[in-house]
Design an enzyme around this catalytic site. Structure first.
Site, PDB file in Angstrom:
ATOM      1  N   HIS A 151      -1.547  -7.029   5.565  1.00 29.13           N
ATOM      2  CA  HIS A 151      -0.355  -7.877   5.668  1.00 29.13           C
ATOM      3  C   HIS A 151       0.158  -7.788   7.106  1.00 29.13           C
ATOM      4  O   HIS A 151      -0.470  -7.130   7.958  1.00 29.13           O
ATOM      5  CB  HIS A 151       0.702  -7.445   4.643  1.00 29.13           C
ATOM      6  CG  HIS A 151       0.997  -5.972   4.655  1.00 29.13           C
ATOM      7  ND1 HIS A 151       1.528  -5.335   5.754  1.00 29.13           N
ATOM      8  CD2 HIS A 151       0.807  -5.001   3.731  1.00 29.13           C
ATOM      9  CE1 HIS A 151       1.683  -4.047   5.490  1.00 29.13           C
ATOM     10  NE2 HIS A 151       1.229  -3.814   4.266  1.00 29.13           N
ATOM     11  N   HIS A 200       0.298  -4.381   8.928  1.00 31.30           N
ATOM     12  CA  HIS A 200      -0.966  -3.923   9.527  1.00 31.30           C
ATOM     13  C   HIS A 200      -1.257  -4.687  10.823  1.00 31.30           C
ATOM     14  O   HIS A 200      -1.690  -4.102  11.818  1.00 31.30           O
ATOM     15  CB  HIS A 200      -2.132  -4.185   8.561  1.00 31.30           C
ATOM     16  CG  HIS A 200      -2.056  -3.443   7.258  1.00 31.30           C
ATOM     17  ND1 HIS A 200      -1.855  -4.083   6.052  1.00 31.30           N
ATOM     18  CD2 HIS A 200      -2.166  -2.118   6.966  1.00 31.30           C
ATOM     19  CE1 HIS A 200      -1.854  -3.194   5.073  1.00 31.30           C
ATOM     20  NE2 HIS A 200      -2.035  -1.990   5.595  1.00 31.30           N
ATOM     21  N   VAL A 231       7.688  -3.024   9.410  1.00 34.93           N
ATOM     22  CA  VAL A 231       7.829  -4.485   9.307  1.00 34.93           C
ATOM     23  C   VAL A 231       8.282  -4.853   7.891  1.00 34.93           C
ATOM     24  O   VAL A 231       7.742  -4.336   6.900  1.00 34.93           O
ATOM     25  CB  VAL A 231       6.495  -5.198   9.633  1.00 34.93           C
ATOM     26  CG1 VAL A 231       6.630  -6.709   9.497  1.00 34.93           C
ATOM     27  CG2 VAL A 231       6.030  -4.830  11.039  1.00 34.93           C
TER      28      VAL A 231
HETATM   29  P1  AMP Z   1      -2.176   1.477   4.418  1.00 36.63           P
HETATM   30  O1  AMP Z   1      -3.190   0.377   4.421  1.00 36.63           O
HETATM   31  O2  AMP Z   1      -1.073   1.289   3.455  1.00 36.63           O
HETATM   32  O3  AMP Z   1      -2.805   2.835   4.390  1.00 36.63           O
HETATM   33  O4  AMP Z   1      -1.477   1.385   5.846  1.00 36.63           O
HETATM   34  C1  AMP Z   1      -2.231   1.431   7.033  1.00 36.63           C
HETATM   35  C2  AMP Z   1      -1.294   1.580   8.197  1.00 36.63           C
HETATM   36  O5  AMP Z   1      -0.393   0.471   8.225  1.00 36.63           O
HETATM   37  C3  AMP Z   1      -0.424   2.839   8.119  1.00 36.63           C
HETATM   38  O6  AMP Z   1      -0.301   3.406   9.409  1.00 36.63           O
HETATM   39  C4  AMP Z   1       0.889   2.297   7.620  1.00 36.63           C
HETATM   40  O7  AMP Z   1       1.990   3.077   7.999  1.00 36.63           O
HETATM   41  C5  AMP Z   1       0.939   0.941   8.282  1.00 36.63           C
HETATM   42  N1  AMP Z   1       1.845   0.055   7.555  1.00 36.63           N
HETATM   43  C6  AMP Z   1       1.821  -0.261   6.244  1.00 36.63           C
HETATM   44  N2  AMP Z   1       2.863  -1.043   5.913  1.00 36.63           N
HETATM   45  C7  AMP Z   1       3.575  -1.232   7.060  1.00 36.63           C
HETATM   46  C8  AMP Z   1       4.787  -1.927   7.388  1.00 36.63           C
HETATM   47  N3  AMP Z   1       5.469  -2.597   6.470  1.00 36.63           N
HETATM   48  N4  AMP Z   1       5.220  -1.876   8.654  1.00 36.63           N
HETATM   49  C9  AMP Z   1       4.532  -1.176   9.603  1.00 36.63           C
HETATM   50  N5  AMP Z   1       3.396  -0.502   9.361  1.00 36.63           N
HETATM   51  C10 AMP Z   1       2.919  -0.529   8.114  1.00 36.63           C
END
Ligand code: AMP
Length: 281
Positions: free
Chosen positions: A34, A37, A177
């Site tokens: 999203h 990312h 975000v």
């Molecule tokens: P995930 O795929 O959930 O493991 O997230 C991968 C990376 O994206 C991690 O470093 C998360 O902290 C970051 N991330 C996920 N959601 C958000 C968001 N809403 N805002 C900023 N970074 C995000």
């Protein structure tokens, strides 16, 4: 954009870039991408010549009763988004490629940073996160790795791991975000029914109220702020896992709100566990 399926290919690709004098940034993800990312990708592009994004739903960070099997996956869409974002390579291994047929035998033990907050409810979660990230760092050898402040505890745990083990990578935090209405972007938002999603807005609005009350001098008492957030979200959520006000680096509870304090929470809506947070600046 290169699509790398093996550790060998990922190492070789990154090594060739580094030999050419180019710097490399890594953005670890579990896919189902999203805008949160993609904001990490934009930061990574500013920080290095080449960007590698890993897409890997890491089994070792899920507990036995968690959502590993049903975690949303859409590789085709993810790759299209990453190509459009100008990513140089995506590393998308299978669990077997990552851990071998027997699985890993060595793991990193948890510390005070990883057994509080989310770690208290998800035993072993941060050991799995440290394990997969250290492996990714060793495979890709990035100069920089970008992580979202959405997972503020994860960032604190990984910074500490890198420091304690002298891992030669610079960790960069990226701002959280949100959707236009305040909901923190998360791959798990897709689990929410429309009714649960509406109730989940209580999380961001309770955090915003606490931030306002602090900024305008109405409340800098951490215990009062936490109690008021808990009251607000308890009305909307099916259950509240935790609400804390802690130092963003040490995760130790604070008495007074001040810049650098992380107000973090987790709550459940139906079967979905959501986290949200706000760092006071
Ligand atoms: P995930 O795929 O959930 O493991 O997230 C991968 C990376 O994206 C991690 O470093 C998360 O902290 C970051 N991330 C996920 N959601 C958000 C968001 N809403 N805002 C900023 N970074 C995000």
């Amino acid at each position: 954009m290169k699509i790398l399926r093996t550790k060998k290919a990922a190492s070789a690709t990154s090594a060739a870039w580094r030999r050419d004098g180019q710097s490399v940034a890594l953005v670890p993800t579990m896919g189902y991408l999203h805008d949160g990312h993609l904001s990490l990708v934009r930061i990574a592009k500013k920080r290095a010549d080449r960007v590698v994004v890993s897409v890997f739903v890491n089994p070792t960070q899920f507990g036995p009763n968690e959502d590993f099997e049903r975690y949303p996956r859409d590789e085709k869409r993810d790759f299209a988004l990453l190509r459009k974002a100008g990513v140089d390579a995506v590393f998308a291994p299978t669990p077997e490629e990552m851990y071998g047929r027997e699985g890993a035998t060595v793991s990193l033990s948890e510390s005070a940073l990883s057994t509080v907050m989310c770690g208290a409810q998800r035993p072993g979660h941060f050991a799995g996160v440290m394990q997969v990230c250290l492996k990714l760092f060793n495979i890709v050898r990035p100069d920089v790795a970008v992580f979202g402040e959405k997972d503020a505890q994860q960032l604190a745990v990984l910074r500490r791991m890198a420091r304690d083990l002298d891992v030669p990578v610079k960790l960069v935090g990226a701002p959280l975000v949100r959707e236009g209405d305040g909901l923190a972007l998360s791959s798990r938002n897709t689990y929410l029914s429309p009714e649960e999603r509406k109730r989940a807005l209580a999380l961001s609005s309770a955090l915003a109220t606490a931030e306002n009350d602090w900024r305008e001098g109405r409340c800098d008492d951490a215990r009062r702020a936490v109690a008021s957030i808990r009251r607000r979200i308890a009305k909307a959520a099916d259950s509240v896992d935790y609400v804390v006000a802690v130092d963003k680096d040490t995760l130790e509870p604070v008495e007074r709100l001040r810049p650098g304090v992380l107000i973090a929470l987790a709550a459940r809506f139906g079967k979905t566990r959501l986290i949200d947070n706000h760092i006071l600046r």
